[in-house]
Structure formats: C-alpha cells, structure tokens
Design an enzyme around this catalytic site. Sequence first.
Site, PDB file in Angstrom:
ATOM      1  N   GLY A 103       0.789  -1.227   0.000  1.00 19.00           N
ATOM      2  CA  GLY A 103       0.000   0.000   0.000  1.00 19.00           C
ATOM      3  C   GLY A 103       0.816   1.269   0.000  1.00 19.00           C
ATOM      4  O   GLY A 103       2.009   1.259  -0.284  1.00 19.00           O
ATOM      5  N   GLY A 132       5.711   4.066  -8.676  1.00 16.88           N
ATOM      6  CA  GLY A 132       6.354   2.769  -8.904  1.00 16.88           C
ATOM      7  C   GLY A 132       5.313   1.650  -8.946  1.00 16.88           C
ATOM      8  O   GLY A 132       5.279   0.840  -9.877  1.00 16.88           O
ATOM      9  N   HIS A 133       4.423   1.647  -7.952  1.00 20.28           N
ATOM     10  CA  HIS A 133       3.367   0.622  -7.911  1.00 20.28           C
ATOM     11  C   HIS A 133       2.444   0.751  -9.118  1.00 20.28           C
ATOM     12  O   HIS A 133       2.009  -0.248  -9.699  1.00 20.28           O
ATOM     13  CB  HIS A 133       2.503   0.788  -6.657  1.00 20.28           C
ATOM     14  CG  HIS A 133       3.231   0.584  -5.376  1.00 20.28           C
ATOM     15  ND1 HIS A 133       3.409   1.589  -4.469  1.00 20.28           N
ATOM     16  CD2 HIS A 133       3.815  -0.520  -4.845  1.00 20.28           C
ATOM     17  CE1 HIS A 133       4.073   1.122  -3.417  1.00 20.28           C
ATOM     18  NE2 HIS A 133       4.332  -0.152  -3.626  1.00 20.28           N
ATOM     19  N   GLY A 172       9.027  -4.566  -8.651  1.00 17.74           N
ATOM     20  CA  GLY A 172       9.912  -3.488  -9.066  1.00 17.74           C
ATOM     21  C   GLY A 172      11.368  -3.882  -8.900  1.00 17.74           C
ATOM     22  O   GLY A 172      11.746  -4.515  -7.904  1.00 17.74           O
ATOM     23  N   LYS A 224      13.645  -2.028  -8.072  1.00 19.17           N
ATOM     24  CA  LYS A 224      14.246  -1.310  -6.948  1.00 19.17           C
ATOM     25  C   LYS A 224      14.562  -2.298  -5.813  1.00 19.17           C
ATOM     26  O   LYS A 224      15.571  -2.182  -5.146  1.00 19.17           O
ATOM     27  CB  LYS A 224      13.304  -0.225  -6.459  1.00 19.17           C
ATOM     28  CG  LYS A 224      13.948   0.616  -5.413  1.00 19.17           C
ATOM     29  CD  LYS A 224      13.183   1.882  -5.207  1.00 19.17           C
ATOM     30  CE  LYS A 224      13.432   2.379  -3.813  1.00 19.17           C
ATOM     31  NZ  LYS A 224      12.898   1.464  -2.808  1.00 19.17           N
ATOM     32  N   GLN A 269      14.755  -8.790  -3.538  1.00 16.87           N
ATOM     33  CA  GLN A 269      13.447  -9.439  -3.359  1.00 16.87           C
ATOM     34  C   GLN A 269      13.080 -10.224  -4.630  1.00 16.87           C
ATOM     35  O   GLN A 269      12.620 -11.365  -4.561  1.00 16.87           O
ATOM     36  CB  GLN A 269      12.385  -8.374  -3.070  1.00 16.87           C
ATOM     37  CG  GLN A 269      10.954  -8.906  -3.073  1.00 16.87           C
ATOM     38  CD  GLN A 269       9.988  -7.921  -2.446  1.00 16.87           C
ATOM     39  OE1 GLN A 269       9.813  -7.901  -1.254  1.00 16.87           O
ATOM     40  NE2 GLN A 269       9.337  -7.119  -3.257  1.00 16.87           N
TER      41      GLN A 269
HETATM   42  O1  PAF Z   1       7.637  -5.276  -1.945  1.00 19.10           O
HETATM   43  C1  PAF Z   1       6.695  -5.277  -1.135  1.00 19.10           C
HETATM   44  O2  PAF Z   1       5.926  -4.339  -1.033  1.00 19.10           O
HETATM   45  C2  PAF Z   1       6.486  -6.491  -0.237  1.00 19.10           C
HETATM   46  O3  PAF Z   1       7.703  -7.061   0.125  1.00 19.10           O
HETATM   47  C3  PAF Z   1       5.569  -7.548  -0.878  1.00 19.10           C
HETATM   48  C4  PAF Z   1       6.169  -8.119  -2.146  1.00 19.10           C
HETATM   49  C5  PAF Z   1       4.218  -6.943  -1.170  1.00 19.10           C
HETATM   50  C6  PAF Z   1       5.368  -8.720   0.102  1.00 19.10           C
HETATM   51  O4  PAF Z   1       4.792  -8.289   1.279  1.00 19.10           O
END
Ligand code: PAF
Length: 289
Positions: A31, A36-37, A147, A149, A153
């Site tokens: 959220g 970016g999102h 992303g 960034k 991850q």
């Molecule tokens: O990148 C994020 O916002 C979080 O790590 C994700 C991938 C939503 C997992 O909670």
Amino acid sequence: MNVITKISDLRQSIGSLKKTGKTIGFVPTMGYLHEGHLTLAKEARNHNEVVVMSIFVNPLQFGPNEDFDRYPRDVERDTELATMSGVDILFIPEVADMYRGSQSVTMRVKERVDVLCGRKRVGHFDGVVTVLAKLFHLVQPTRAYFGQKDAQQVAVVEGMVSDYFFPVEIIRVPTVREEDGLAKSSRNVYLSQEERQVAPILYRSLKEAAKRVEDGERTPSVITGEMYRIIQENTSGTIDYVEVYSYPELEEMKRLEGDIIIAVAVQFQQARLIDNIIISVPPEEDYHV
Ligand code: PAF
C-alpha cells in the site's frame, strides 16, 4: 473495481475467473501506492486480461526494530489510485485472516539473503516468501509484477518460484525515478528537505559505476571504492553498503562478467534509501577487441 477483504470472497472470485481461462496479472503491494506501484499495475494491465492488486502490510517481514506501526497507510487514496490504474480486483486482507493462529509450517530462505539488505534484515525474506506463497495460492496469477528497486526481493522470489514450481511468471519492472533520478519509494516522505536534495547521489554513483564498467573496469572493489567516494563526498547520510554481485544468484565475483547487480543503501536520519542497476557485462576478451 471490486474491493475484497475476505479470503473466502477472493477465492470465489478467482475460482470464477479461472473457469473463464483469463490471464491474471498480480501486483502484490504493502500500500501507500506511488508511481512505482502504478507502473507495475499498468504493466500488468497491458499484458493480462484481469489485474489483481493486494494491499497488505505484512508483519512477518518487519524486524522488531523496524517500522511496521509507522509504515504509511492510506487505503482510501490507494483505492482511488488502483481504480485509476485499471486494477480489477483490489484485495485488502486483515492480518488475522492471513495469519490464522500459529503457523505449523514456515518458509526459510537459504540463498541470496546474506548480502545487500538481507544481511541486516534477518528473517525479512522469510516473511516475504511466506506471504507471497499465500498470495500466489490465493490469486493464482499468470504473471506477478515486482519493481527492480527491490532487486534482492525479485531474486529471492525467482528462487522460490523455481524451487517450488509455482506456475507464475515473475516480471521485473525497471525502477521508476523522480526527474532528478531518485528512485520512487514510500519512504522518501521521511527525508528532510536537505536530505531530499542530496538523495539523487545514489543513482548518480550507480551511473558512474556503470560507465566505469563500460569503459572496461572489471574489478569489483575499484567500482565500489569509487562509489563510496562519490557518496561520502556528497551526502551526510551513512553508507550502509555498496556491493556488486552476479544476478540473480547474488554471488561474489573476482572479475565482473555476465549479468551483474551494483547496489547501494544509505541511511539518512529517518529513512534508509536503496537503489541498484543491473547490467550485462561482456567477457573481457570480447570487450577489448
Ligand atoms: O515489496 C513489497 O511491497 C512487499 O515485500 C511484498 C512483495 C508486497 C510482500 O509483502
């Protein structure tokens, strides 16, 4: 746009969608959406018939001293932005629904974690893969968007998807930047005015590093040393790391070759900023021809 808060309701919607054979693009988020999102959502919109976004501030991926309670939240604004970006289903579950009682099975990431941000955030990526495993099972996406960034991850998630045969394609989307090069992030709001002015130095140091590699430099310590110098000379922030690895394996290299990540993290007063570039380095003998 359909806003769903209950897992049971999501299951029903996804069940019906799956019967139609439509492709599902999934954008998992915590959220406080920024450009970016929204870029991830647009990418998902362009390549899938249905777009699902989740908003869930996942407690499992925050350490005891991290900002779980302080993490910015604004569901009303997020709902508007998600609608504008063409999201079809916005899933906003409760913590109590996602983590019911104690977990009898937990996930632990073994590789690609003891470097970059993972080195200090012990257990962080365990929390990330745990929640994503749940979300992937619930949403059953064709493609999931992340992303660049948060390149570590993406590398960890790619490892999980490959090891456990999740039937989802992971799409790494280039970092969205402010005009001065600063990578967009929910945490930028914590920067003081002065810090905000110097923060683009992270990206400038990365671009300088890329240029060095392009000019033929292949020794990682020379690249990182130069980046340290540039950042230290230009900001009051404290460098957390400047590192170079193979990507997505995140392994150390003696000489740079193949796909590599150059990554940086700098701690400012109230915000820790990260940034990276991923580049392809040709073999040395070809390069000098
Ligand atoms: O990148 C994020 O916002 C979080 O790590 C994700 C991938 C939503 C997992 O909670």
